[in-house]
Design an enzyme around this catalytic site. Structure first.
Site, short mmCIF file in Angstrom:
data_model
loop_
_atom_site.label_atom_id
_atom_site.label_comp_id
_atom_site.label_asym_id
_atom_site.label_seq_id
_atom_site.Cartn_x
_atom_site.Cartn_y
_atom_site.Cartn_z
N LYS A 35 0.83 -1.21 0.00
CA LYS A 35 0.00 0.00 0.00
C LYS A 35 0.86 1.26 0.00
O LYS A 35 0.65 2.16 -0.79
CB LYS A 35 -0.92 0.02 1.24
CG LYS A 35 -1.96 -1.06 1.25
CD LYS A 35 -2.87 -0.95 2.46
CE LYS A 35 -2.16 -1.15 3.78
NZ LYS A 35 -1.57 -2.48 3.96
N THR A 36 1.82 1.29 0.90
CA THR A 36 2.65 2.48 1.00
C THR A 36 3.49 2.64 -0.27
O THR A 36 3.68 3.74 -0.78
CB THR A 36 3.55 2.39 2.26
OG1 THR A 36 2.70 2.22 3.40
CG2 THR A 36 4.37 3.64 2.43
N ASP A 220 -2.03 7.78 3.85
CA ASP A 220 -1.62 6.42 4.24
C ASP A 220 -2.27 6.08 5.59
O ASP A 220 -2.63 6.98 6.35
CB ASP A 220 -0.08 6.37 4.37
CG ASP A 220 0.45 4.93 4.29
OD1 ASP A 220 -0.36 3.99 4.18
OD2 ASP A 220 1.69 4.75 4.33
N GLU A 221 -2.41 4.81 5.90
CA GLU A 221 -2.98 4.36 7.19
C GLU A 221 -4.34 5.02 7.45
O GLU A 221 -4.62 5.50 8.55
CB GLU A 221 -2.02 4.69 8.35
CG GLU A 221 -0.60 4.23 8.15
CD GLU A 221 -0.37 2.77 8.54
OE1 GLU A 221 -1.34 2.09 8.89
OE2 GLU A 221 0.78 2.32 8.44
N GLN A 251 -5.78 -3.39 10.63
CA GLN A 251 -4.68 -2.74 11.34
C GLN A 251 -5.11 -1.45 12.04
O GLN A 251 -4.28 -0.59 12.32
CB GLN A 251 -3.53 -2.44 10.38
CG GLN A 251 -2.88 -3.69 9.83
CD GLN A 251 -1.64 -3.35 9.01
OE1 GLN A 251 -0.64 -2.90 9.53
NE2 GLN A 251 -1.73 -3.55 7.70
N ARG A 605 4.95 -7.30 11.00
CA ARG A 605 6.16 -6.48 10.79
C ARG A 605 7.33 -7.35 10.36
O ARG A 605 8.34 -6.86 9.87
CB ARG A 605 6.58 -5.72 12.08
CG ARG A 605 5.59 -4.72 12.64
CD ARG A 605 5.07 -3.77 11.62
NE ARG A 605 3.79 -4.23 11.09
CZ ARG A 605 3.27 -3.80 9.94
NH1 ARG A 605 3.90 -2.92 9.20
NH2 ARG A 605 2.12 -4.26 9.50
P1 ATP Z 1 1.57 -2.11 5.96
O1 ATP Z 1 0.15 -2.57 5.93
O2 ATP Z 1 2.34 -2.85 6.98
O3 ATP Z 1 1.71 -0.64 6.02
P2 ATP Z 1 2.01 -1.97 3.13
O4 ATP Z 1 0.82 -2.56 2.50
O5 ATP Z 1 2.08 -0.50 3.18
O6 ATP Z 1 2.21 -2.60 4.57
P3 ATP Z 1 4.58 -1.83 1.91
O7 ATP Z 1 5.32 -1.40 3.12
O8 ATP Z 1 4.30 -0.83 0.87
O9 ATP Z 1 3.25 -2.56 2.37
O10 ATP Z 1 5.30 -3.05 1.23
C1 ATP Z 1 5.76 -4.16 1.99
C2 ATP Z 1 7.07 -4.68 1.43
O11 ATP Z 1 6.87 -5.30 0.18
C3 ATP Z 1 8.05 -3.57 1.18
O12 ATP Z 1 9.34 -4.05 1.46
C4 ATP Z 1 7.89 -3.31 -0.30
O13 ATP Z 1 9.05 -2.74 -0.86
C5 ATP Z 1 7.64 -4.71 -0.84
N1 ATP Z 1 6.84 -4.72 -2.08
C6 ATP Z 1 5.64 -4.17 -2.27
N2 ATP Z 1 5.20 -4.41 -3.53
C7 ATP Z 1 6.15 -5.13 -4.14
C8 ATP Z 1 6.29 -5.70 -5.45
N3 ATP Z 1 5.36 -5.57 -6.38
N4 ATP Z 1 7.42 -6.39 -5.72
C9 ATP Z 1 8.37 -6.54 -4.77
N5 ATP Z 1 8.29 -6.04 -3.54
C10 ATP Z 1 7.20 -5.35 -3.22
MG MG Z 2 2.20 0.86 4.78
#
Ligand code: ATP
Ligand code: MG
Length: 724
Positions: A35-36, A220-221, A251, A605
């Site tokens: 997402k981020t 975000d969040e 979350q 995490r």
């Molecule tokens: P959270 O809910 O904990 O905030 P998130 O959904 O925001 O998580 P991110 O932090 O954006 O998730 O991504 C999680 C991990 O996966 C990061 O290390 C990111 O770089 C990696 N990632 C995300 N998308 C891809 C992708 N398409 N290919 C490879 N790595 C990815």
């Molecule tokens: Mg995130």
């Protein structure tokens, strides 16, 4: 134009979200699904492909750290600085608005921010001045009431108390508190958001300006926004801007502070044609970790429901360590960290997570002993230490005479003969005449309302402040600090304090001067003196971390502050009923679900290795308790967990940490029939567990961690240890 570099590292669903034509969009997806990452790429896409000016983008994140990271990542992708872009937390952004439009906000230009502790003290004094019984009106509850209303956007005038006497009184306190803050130019955290919202409501021209400026608002969040934050976004977006919000209902962990998961549902109703994007592939964690986290969260009801999967490796099973007590837990954790580092990993890849700030102490103690650099996020922050707050209070008074909270803090500190009775008179006078404490002091002196001695002491205080103000504008920020520390005689005062404590306070004051020296004001806020900028920074930003930023450190933080982050190796500690889930939440289904989400946040995490710890006994807040392992441990499907046996690995790791380089430390049996990890009983110290053994024959010694007496080395030929 070749924009593949913006999309290459994304999967199809992510790519679609990043490159979609402008519309309101909700990315609803589980932990670690990107997402981020999508949000960051979306901003880069808007600037690069849609030719949106960085000036037209507003991005809201959860911490200042996340904001800085986000800006950095966008700049890295684009290869250009994006200075005009507003990226920050809700509070940071609201602060910025209030600084820019202090007049419209009805604030003095030099308004000061009250942190939660300042606010609490102010309320306590107010209750005293109102002669309300502390038992019946605990300041914490009043604080909670006021902040809760503000988070809902409610002023005292909006509350209809229907002659409910209790509510009526609460509203009266809220009113008095407001008046007090207004007189002093004081703004608490909740107030910042509410005021920023009101500026827009009351000044359509300003609102129109920001509405047309921020064409794209990204959040975000989103699951942790509260009512006023939501209203803020809604107002700002108006009819012309696009909202791109990302979140995860699983979350949501700030319900206790007014966050509303419902905002996710509302969003689709309040904004036309919201497109919802779901991301289901997790890129962060191993399959084993993900399965355990998914297994836990299914115990919550009413979820929006997600199917999170990974095509990553299976990885090690999630491990559970049953510690004897909190020391054993810490020693075990540190042993594992040492082993991990020996495999060539780095310290900053490791996080120790816990439910309550107080849990960090034992880890800190053991990390120090092991010589492992660490960094604690949250907890007693540098700018919250008493001596630092004293120094800042003087500076706040220099900036703003009417800051009553600062006045109260230092009027007789260091002691200068201003008694509690004099201060009470000042308070009464201020309340009756609706003036600030400082103004009250002036009138009291002029009209000789207090006796000669008291007036003289108060005059002395005014003189000190006068002296501080003289020529201060010509000084550099760090020189201003020096100047204030000298004239206030704070340094001298703390210098008299005996022992370590006084020494460390002096060191902290010195640290404050160097913080001022290194301080670079956020150039985005115009017209702010360096002093005002520094004071705002001390409340808003500087608290997020401590310890040296550049050093490779093990990361310690509460589960709440771990949100959004990831670490290859995660320890989730203190998984005991009563601690986590927290005692206060166990009987309330809604709050229990929030605790479970918190546990889910913690587990997700971890990228590679997740270790869950619980202790059979724990001393916390001065109380010893015996607890059952957390119900969350029982809710994770047991076949996904691996219990670690004390006798094998743990003991070896523990022994290794404890071994000082100079002491040879055999792991084998010392010929005493005792072994590491064994439970023993001692006549005087009671029950304990053996953490280390060394020497042979009559020299054989054991380190035993006693439940009550802590860790001790004992010579075995003297100490009678009975195996249990
Ligand atoms: P959270 O809910 O904990 O905030 P998130 O959904 O925001 O998580 P991110 O932090 O954006 O998730 O991504 C999680 C991990 O996966 C990061 O290390 C990111 O770089 C990696 N990632 C995300 N998308 C891809 C992708 N398409 N290919 C490879 N790595 C990815
Ligand atoms: Mg995130």
């Amino acid at each position: 134009m070749d924009v593949s570099y913006l999309l290459d590292s994304l999967n199809d669903a992510q790519r679609e979200a990043v490159s979609a034509p402008p519309a309101h969009r909700l990315v609803l997806a589980g932990a670690g699904s990107g997402k981020t990452r999508v949000l960051v790429h979306r901003i880069a896409w808007l600037i690069q492909v849609e030719h949106v000016s960085p000036y037209g983008v507003l991005a809201v994140t959860f911490t200042n750290k996340a904001a800085a990271e986000m800006r950095g990542r966008i700049e890295k992708i684009l290869g250009i600085p994006v200075g005009g872009m507003w990226v920050g937390t809700f509070h940071g952004l609201a602060h910025r608005l209030l600084r820019a439009h202090w007049k419209e906000a009805g604030l003095p230009q030099t308004f000061q921010i009250l942190d939660s502790d300042d606010q609490y003290r102010l309320i306590r004094r107010l209750l005293k001045a109102m002669e309300l019984d502390e038992e019946k009106w605990p300041a914490r509850q009043v604080q909670h009431f006021i902040n809760g209303r503000k988070d809902e956007g409610i002023r005292p005038a909006h509350i209809n108390h229907h002659e409910d006497l209790f509510l009526k009184q609460q509203v009266r306190i809220y009113e008095e508190y407001e008046a007090l803050c207004n007189r002093g130019g004081l703004v608490d955290f909740a107030e910042m958001l509410l005021r920023a919202h009101e500026i827009w409501l009351n000044h359509p021209d300003l609102l129109a300006h920001y509405q047309s400026r921020f064409q794209h608002i990204l959040v975000d969040e989103f699951q942790d926004t509260n009512t006023i934050q939501y209203a803020w976004l809604q107002l700002l977006a108006g009819k012309q801007s696009y909202l791109f919000v990302v979140g995860d209902d699983d979350q949501s962990i700030y319900g206790w502070r007014g966050a509303k998961i419902e905002n996710i549902h509302r969003f689709s109703k309040d904004f036309p044609a919201v497109e919802t994007v779901r991301l289901e592939q997790n890129y962060r964690s191993t399959a084993a970790i993900l399965a355990a986290a998914n297994g836990l969260i299914t115990h919550n009801e009413g979820r929006l429901g997600k199917n999170l999967w990974t095509d990553g490796e299976q990885g090690d099973p999630v491990q559970v360590y049953a510690a004897f007590n909190e020391y054993d837990e810490a020693i075990y954790v540190i042993g594992r960290i040492q082993a991990w580092l020996e495999q060539g990993n780095v310290r900053s890849d490791v996080a120790i997570l816990y439910r309550s700030n107080a849990q960090s102490r034992v880890f800190e103690e053991k990390l120090l002993q092991a010589g492992t650099p660490y960094r604690v996020y949250g907890g007693q922050r540098f700018f919250e230490r008493a001596e630092i707050k004293d120094a800042l209070a003087y500076l706040r008074l220099v900036a703003n005479d009417n800051d009553d909270a600062a006045f109260e803090r230092v009027v007789n500190h260091p002691p200068r003969g201003i008694g509690e009775r004099s201060v009470a008179t000042v308070r009464d006078y201020a309340r009756q005449h609706e003036v600030s404490l400082m103004q009250a002091v002036q009138s009291i002196i002029e009209n000789k309302i207090l006796n000669g001695r008291a007036c003289k002491a108060l005059t002395g205080f005014l003189n000190i402040l006068q002296q501080m103000k003289q020529g201060i504008d010509e000084l550099q920020l760090d020189e201003q600090m020096e100047h204030v520390l000298e004239i206030s005689r704070l340094r001298e005062h703390y210098g008299k304090e005996k022992g370590e404590k006084g020494q460390s306070r002096i060191e902290n004051l010195d640290e404050l001067i160097s913080a001022a020296r290194q301080f670079e004001p956020n150039e985005d806020i115009e017209g702010l003196t360096p002093l005002l900028a520094f004071l705002a920074y001390a409340v808003l930003e500087a608290g997020e971390g401590q310890g040296s930023a550049n050093e490779e450190c093990v990361q310690l933080m509460t589960l709440h502050s771990a949100k959004g982050l990831e670490f290859p190796l995660v320890f989730l500690c203190g998984l005991e009923d009563g601690l986590f889930p927290h005692r206060m939440s166990m009987d309330d289904p809604a709050r229990l679900e929030e605790e479970r989400r918190l546990c889910y946040v913690g587990m997700t995490r971890a990228c590679k290795v997740l270790i869950l710890c619980h202790a059979e006994r724990r001393r916390l807040h001065g109380m010893e308790s015996f607890s059952r392992p957390s119900q969350f441990l029982r809710e994770i499907p047991q076949d996904l967990l691996e219990n670690i046996r004390v006798q094998n690995k743990a003991a070896q790791y523990s022994a290794k940490v404890l071994a000082q380089p100079s002491i040879p430390f055999p792991l084998e049996d010392t010929g005493t029939g005792l072994r590491i990890g064994q439970g023993v009983h001692h006549e005087k110290f009671g029950e304990g567990v053996i953490l280390g053994l060394e020497g042979q024959g009559s020299h054989a010694r054991a380190q035993v961690n006693f439940a009550h007496a802590g860790a001790k080395w004992l010579v075995l030929s003297y100490a009678k240890l009975t195996p249990m």
